[in-house]
Design a protein around this motif. Structure first.
Motif, short mmCIF file in Angstrom:
data_model
loop_
_atom_site.label_atom_id
_atom_site.label_comp_id
_atom_site.label_asym_id
_atom_site.label_seq_id
_atom_site.Cartn_x
_atom_site.Cartn_y
_atom_site.Cartn_z
N THR A 162 0.83 -1.22 0.00
CA THR A 162 0.00 0.00 0.00
C THR A 162 0.86 1.26 0.00
O THR A 162 0.36 2.35 -0.22
N GLU A 163 2.14 1.11 0.29
CA GLU A 163 2.98 2.30 0.44
C GLU A 163 4.05 2.41 -0.63
O GLU A 163 4.89 3.32 -0.58
N GLY A 164 4.04 1.47 -1.56
CA GLY A 164 5.06 1.48 -2.62
C GLY A 164 6.45 1.19 -2.10
O GLY A 164 7.44 1.70 -2.61
N THR A 165 6.53 0.34 -1.09
CA THR A 165 7.85 0.06 -0.51
C THR A 165 8.35 -1.34 -0.81
O THR A 165 9.38 -1.76 -0.27
N PHE A 166 7.63 -2.08 -1.66
CA PHE A 166 8.15 -3.39 -2.07
C PHE A 166 9.37 -3.18 -2.95
O PHE A 166 9.34 -2.42 -3.91
N ARG A 167 10.48 -3.84 -2.63
CA ARG A 167 11.73 -3.64 -3.36
C ARG A 167 12.26 -4.96 -3.93
O ARG A 167 12.84 -5.75 -3.19
N PRO A 168 12.10 -5.18 -5.26
CA PRO A 168 12.60 -6.42 -5.86
C PRO A 168 14.10 -6.60 -5.64
O PRO A 168 14.57 -7.72 -5.41
N GLU A 169 14.85 -5.50 -5.68
CA GLU A 169 16.32 -5.60 -5.50
C GLU A 169 16.64 -6.19 -4.14
O GLU A 169 17.55 -7.02 -4.00
N ARG A 170 15.90 -5.72 -3.14
CA ARG A 170 16.15 -6.22 -1.78
C ARG A 170 15.76 -7.70 -1.68
O ARG A 170 16.45 -8.49 -1.04
N VAL A 171 14.67 -8.06 -2.34
CA VAL A 171 14.25 -9.46 -2.34
C VAL A 171 15.34 -10.33 -2.96
O VAL A 171 15.70 -11.38 -2.42
N LYS A 172 15.89 -9.85 -4.07
CA LYS A 172 16.96 -10.61 -4.73
C LYS A 172 18.16 -10.77 -3.80
O LYS A 172 18.73 -11.85 -3.67
N GLN A 173 18.53 -9.67 -3.16
CA GLN A 173 19.66 -9.68 -2.23
C GLN A 173 19.44 -10.72 -1.12
O GLN A 173 20.34 -11.51 -0.79
N LEU A 174 18.23 -10.73 -0.58
CA LEU A 174 17.90 -11.67 0.50
C LEU A 174 17.87 -13.11 -0.01
O LEU A 174 18.29 -14.04 0.69
N ALA A 175 17.40 -13.29 -1.24
CA ALA A 175 17.33 -14.63 -1.83
C ALA A 175 18.74 -15.19 -2.03
O ALA A 175 19.03 -16.33 -1.68
N ILE A 176 19.60 -14.35 -2.59
CA ILE A 176 20.98 -14.78 -2.84
C ILE A 176 21.67 -15.16 -1.53
O ILE A 176 22.38 -16.15 -1.44
N ALA A 177 21.41 -14.36 -0.49
CA ALA A 177 21.99 -14.65 0.82
C ALA A 177 21.58 -16.03 1.34
O ALA A 177 22.29 -16.63 2.14
N LYS A 178 20.44 -16.52 0.88
CA LYS A 178 19.98 -17.85 1.30
C LYS A 178 20.39 -18.92 0.30
O LYS A 178 19.94 -20.08 0.40
N GLY A 179 21.14 -18.54 -0.72
CA GLY A 179 21.55 -19.49 -1.75
C GLY A 179 20.42 -19.87 -2.70
O GLY A 179 20.43 -20.94 -3.29
N LEU A 180 19.43 -19.01 -2.82
CA LEU A 180 18.29 -19.29 -3.70
C LEU A 180 18.43 -18.54 -5.02
O LEU A 180 19.16 -17.55 -5.11
N ASP A 181 17.72 -19.03 -6.04
CA ASP A 181 17.71 -18.37 -7.33
C ASP A 181 16.80 -17.13 -7.23
O ASP A 181 15.60 -17.26 -7.04
N PRO A 182 17.39 -15.93 -7.34
CA PRO A 182 16.62 -14.72 -7.10
C PRO A 182 15.42 -14.54 -8.04
O PRO A 182 14.37 -14.06 -7.60
N GLU A 183 15.59 -14.96 -9.29
CA GLU A 183 14.48 -14.82 -10.26
C GLU A 183 13.31 -15.71 -9.85
O GLU A 183 12.15 -15.30 -9.87
N LYS A 184 13.65 -16.94 -9.46
CA LYS A 184 12.62 -17.90 -9.04
C LYS A 184 11.87 -17.36 -7.83
O LYS A 184 10.65 -17.44 -7.75
N VAL A 185 12.64 -16.85 -6.89
CA VAL A 185 12.05 -16.33 -5.66
C VAL A 185 11.09 -15.18 -5.97
O VAL A 185 9.96 -15.14 -5.48
#
Ligand code: ADP
Ligand code: MG
Length: 337
Positions: A162-185
């Protein structure tokens, strides 16, 4: 004879629950509410008991001009009447068996909320701007996708922004940190921007469609639950209206949570204006909008040296406790970067 009485009592109880669920009970049915108070409540726009049950006492006291003590009594009576407090032991046990717990990434935080963010429940995080509500949401959006053995729920995620604060870049960063494929996540997170409260409510239908289609959604995030409502409903006259809409919204989410065994995470910003506080900030604004027994409320605030302090409030089955966690470049953690 005794059996008959028991049966009757059980039926009565079921009727109360059913009516309560549907919001069919009226104010005058509430024990301890006389005609004067009932009239005041009606004038203030309270038309159903559920809205009352989830009101913060201070707000109710202001809205209908009674003492906070009286307001509290009304709220407690409404809650009791709607059976918001207890499940039967058996129903509870069955429910508990199906529950999945999604890790936050911090053991401290997981332990505070009973082992992780539970399915079939709503977790509300509230606190001031920057306390980490969105970061926790983004982290959960990733963790929910992990296999169950790794603290996930092996599912997809819906993110209502609702606030426009979803950040795909941050999601990717967090995914990579877990050893996950960022695109898939990212692909497993269905994001919708809600532009106003009506839109936010409409999106509930979309969510239902997705669930009906069999999308394996295990987590719904609403960040923030309240910002549109707060901006659009200003002033005392509209308070009850806002509260009722929010309450209905949460009830729908709760239904989805129960029905589809998914977790709901909602955020709620508490304003830092001291004039708006009624004593203890953890009991003030944003109030007790979530009144259901299976719900957890977390109060987040900044601590020393970039830490965050989380306090569990009003939990039906866990003690009110506090813990410390960190927001790091690799995500929510017990340790600093
Ligand atoms: P809220 O949603 O409660 O307003 P946020 O979840 O947006 O707050 O938290 C913002 C804070 O999270 C920032 O002030 C910063 O401390 C921390 N944060 C955000 N991104 C990162 C990052 N990549 N690395 C470390 N800390 C971060
Ligand atoms: Mg935020």
């Amino acid at each position: 004879m005794a059996e008959k009485k028991e049966k009757k009592e059980k039926e009565d109880e079921e009727e109360v629950e059913e009516k309560g669920e549907k919001g069919e009970y009226e104010l005058k049915d509430l024990p301890g509410v006389g005609s004067t108070i009932a009239k005041k409540l009606e004038e203030a726009g309270f038309t159903d008991l559920m809205a009352l049950a989830v009101m913060p006492p201070a707000e109710l006291s202001q809205a209908i001009d009674v003492s906070e003590g009286v307001a509290r009594k009304i709220i407690v009576a409404a809650r009791k009447f709607l059976k918001l407090d207890f499940d039967t032991g058996l129903a509870y046990e069955k429910r508990r068996k199906e529950i999945i717990k999604i890790t936050t990434g911090s053991k401290n935080l997981d332990n505070l909320i009973g082992g992780g963010v539970e399915t079939k429940a709503i977790l509300e995080a509230f606190g001031a701007f920057g306390c980490g509500k969105t970061q926790l949401g983004l982290q959960l959006a990733i963790n929910a996708q992990l296999p169950i053995e790794e603290g996930g729920a092996n599912g997809k995620v819906i993110f209502i922004d609702t606030e426009g604060t979803f950040r795909p870049e941050r999601v990717k960063q967090l995914a990579i940190a877990k050893g996950l494929d960022p695109e898939k996540v990212l692909n497993n997170i269905l994001v919708a921007r809600a532009f106003n409260s009506d839109h936010q409510i409409l999106l509930l239908d979309k969510i239902r469609d997705l669930l009906n289609q069999g999308e394996p959604i295990r987590l719904i995030i609403v960040d923030s639950l309240t910002s549109h409502f707060r901006a659009e409903y200003v002033g005392r006259g509209t308070l009850a209206d806002r509260q009722q809409k929010l309450n209905k919204y949460l009830h729908t989410l709760m239904r989805y949570a129960e029905q589809y065994n998914l977790a709901v995470y909602v955020t709620n910003q508490v304003m830092a204006d001291p004039a708006m506080m009624f004593g203890d900030p953890t009991r003030a604004i944003g109030g007790h909008i979530v009144g259901h027994a299976s719900t957890y409320r977390l109060y987040l605030r900044r601590g020393k040296q970039n830490s965050r302090i989380a306090k569990l409030i009003d939990s039906p089955n866990l003690p009110d406790n506090e813990t410390v966690f960190f927001i790091t470049s690799y995500g929510i953690s017990d340790k600093e970067d």
